[in-house]
Scaffold this motif. Structure first.
Motif, short mmCIF file in Angstrom:
data_model
loop_
_atom_site.label_atom_id
_atom_site.label_comp_id
_atom_site.label_asym_id
_atom_site.label_seq_id
_atom_site.Cartn_x
_atom_site.Cartn_y
_atom_site.Cartn_z
N SER A 35 0.83 -1.21 0.00
CA SER A 35 0.00 0.00 0.00
C SER A 35 0.86 1.25 0.00
O SER A 35 0.58 2.22 -0.71
CB SER A 35 -0.92 -0.01 1.22
N HIS A 36 1.94 1.23 0.78
CA HIS A 36 2.84 2.40 0.84
C HIS A 36 3.57 2.56 -0.49
O HIS A 36 3.72 3.68 -0.99
CB HIS A 36 3.84 2.25 1.99
N LEU A 37 4.05 1.44 -1.07
CA LEU A 37 4.79 1.53 -2.33
C LEU A 37 3.91 2.02 -3.47
O LEU A 37 4.40 2.65 -4.41
CB LEU A 37 5.40 0.17 -2.68
N ALA A 38 2.61 1.77 -3.39
CA ALA A 38 1.69 2.25 -4.44
C ALA A 38 1.60 3.77 -4.42
O ALA A 38 1.33 4.39 -5.46
CB ALA A 38 0.31 1.64 -4.23
N ARG A 39 1.87 4.38 -3.28
CA ARG A 39 1.75 5.84 -3.15
C ARG A 39 3.10 6.56 -3.16
O ARG A 39 3.15 7.76 -3.36
CB ARG A 39 1.04 6.19 -1.85
N CYS A 40 4.22 5.87 -2.90
CA CYS A 40 5.50 6.54 -2.69
C CYS A 40 6.51 6.13 -3.77
O CYS A 40 7.03 4.99 -3.76
CB CYS A 40 6.04 6.20 -1.29
N ALA A 41 6.83 7.04 -4.66
CA ALA A 41 7.76 6.76 -5.76
C ALA A 41 9.19 6.59 -5.25
O ALA A 41 9.94 5.76 -5.78
CB ALA A 41 7.70 7.88 -6.79
N ASP A 42 9.57 7.35 -4.23
CA ASP A 42 10.94 7.24 -3.70
C ASP A 42 11.19 5.85 -3.12
O ASP A 42 12.25 5.25 -3.34
CB ASP A 42 11.18 8.29 -2.61
N CYS A 43 10.22 5.32 -2.39
CA CYS A 43 10.39 3.99 -1.80
C CYS A 43 10.34 2.90 -2.87
O CYS A 43 11.03 1.88 -2.74
CB CYS A 43 9.34 3.75 -0.72
N ARG A 44 9.56 3.11 -3.95
CA ARG A 44 9.57 2.14 -5.05
C ARG A 44 10.95 2.09 -5.70
O ARG A 44 11.48 1.02 -5.99
CB ARG A 44 8.52 2.52 -6.10
N ALA A 45 11.56 3.27 -5.90
CA ALA A 45 12.91 3.32 -6.48
C ALA A 45 13.91 2.65 -5.55
O ALA A 45 14.80 1.91 -6.00
CB ALA A 45 13.31 4.76 -6.75
N PHE A 46 13.75 2.88 -4.26
CA PHE A 46 14.64 2.26 -3.27
C PHE A 46 14.51 0.74 -3.33
O PHE A 46 15.51 0.02 -3.31
CB PHE A 46 14.30 2.78 -1.87
N GLU A 47 13.28 0.23 -3.44
CA GLU A 47 13.07 -1.21 -3.50
C GLU A 47 13.72 -1.81 -4.74
O GLU A 47 14.36 -2.87 -4.68
CB GLU A 47 11.58 -1.54 -3.49
N GLU A 48 13.60 -1.13 -5.88
CA GLU A 48 14.22 -1.63 -7.11
C GLU A 48 15.74 -1.70 -6.98
O GLU A 48 16.36 -2.69 -7.38
CB GLU A 48 13.82 -0.76 -8.30
N GLN A 49 16.35 -0.67 -6.40
CA GLN A 49 17.80 -0.65 -6.26
C GLN A 49 18.27 -1.74 -5.30
O GLN A 49 19.23 -2.45 -5.58
CB GLN A 49 18.26 0.73 -5.75
N VAL A 50 17.60 -1.86 -4.17
CA VAL A 50 18.01 -2.85 -3.17
C VAL A 50 17.80 -4.26 -3.71
O VAL A 50 18.64 -5.15 -3.50
CB VAL A 50 17.24 -2.62 -1.85
N ALA A 51 16.73 -4.49 -4.43
CA ALA A 51 16.48 -5.81 -5.00
C ALA A 51 17.55 -6.17 -6.02
O ALA A 51 18.02 -7.32 -6.07
CB ALA A 51 15.08 -5.85 -5.63
N ALA A 52 17.96 -5.20 -6.83
CA ALA A 52 19.00 -5.47 -7.83
C ALA A 52 20.32 -5.81 -7.15
O ALA A 52 21.03 -6.75 -7.58
CB ALA A 52 19.18 -4.25 -8.74
N ILE A 53 20.67 -5.11 -6.11
CA ILE A 53 21.90 -5.40 -5.37
C ILE A 53 21.83 -6.77 -4.72
O ILE A 53 22.80 -7.55 -4.77
CB ILE A 53 22.17 -4.31 -4.32
N ALA A 54 20.69 -7.12 -4.13
CA ALA A 54 20.54 -8.42 -3.49
C ALA A 54 20.67 -9.55 -4.51
O ALA A 54 21.31 -10.58 -4.24
CB ALA A 54 19.19 -8.50 -2.78
N ILE A 55 20.11 -9.37 -5.69
CA ILE A 55 20.21 -10.40 -6.73
C ILE A 55 21.67 -10.57 -7.16
O ILE A 55 22.15 -11.69 -7.32
CB ILE A 55 19.31 -10.03 -7.93
#
Length: 158
Positions: free
Chosen positions: A36-56
């Protein structure tokens, strides 16, 4: 990775939850709240994409062999007995000092205090004997003792 400063408590909590979700440790309720938060917050969506790429990338990288094993050499620090006794002596002196100061600051009950008014307690007359007895005990500083009913006796009639 670009540093994205958190803008609110929700963003800080969301970023903690993003990390937990990547490790598979986020509860179902928290996942729904994060989505729900990620649907409203673009900064946190970008953060999730970056962290997920690093984790992979980290999980896909081959493990490195160490040239020699890691050793943690810790020197055990022993406190000499003399230091223990010195600490115990210091604690005893401090406790004695607190006791003396507390005793000195106790209110005095000597008759030297003539400026204090005598304590006068006046109970209002009442036809209730229990209330009168209670007021007398309270004036004397006593606490009433309520005895439990004796076994084998029913409720008393008045």
């Amino acid at each position: 990775m670009k540093h994205v400063p958190p803008t609110s408590f929700l963003c800080e909590r969301g970023r903690e939850w993003i990390s937990l979700r990547l490790d598979g440790e986020l509860s179902e309720l928290a996942q729904k709240m994060l989505d729900s938060h990620l649907a409203r917050c673009a900064d946190c969506r970008a953060f999730e994409e970056q962290v997920a790429a690093i984790a992979i990338q980290l999980r896909a990288a081959p493990l490195e062999e160490l040239e020699r094993p890691v050793e943690i050499v810790g020197r055990r620090f022993r406190v000499p007995a003399r230091m223990w006794s010195l600490g115990a002596a210091a604690a005893s002196i401090a406790a004695a000092a607190v006791g003396v100061v507390g005793f000195i600051n106790l209110p005095s009950s000597s008759p030297l205090q003539t400026d204090a008014a005598p304590l006068v307690v006046v109970a209002q007359p009442s036809g209730n004997e229990d209330l009168r007895c209670f007021r007398e005990m309270r004036a004397a500083g006593l606490k009433p003792v309520v005895l439990p009913p004796r076994p084998g006796r029913g409720p008393q009639k008045t």
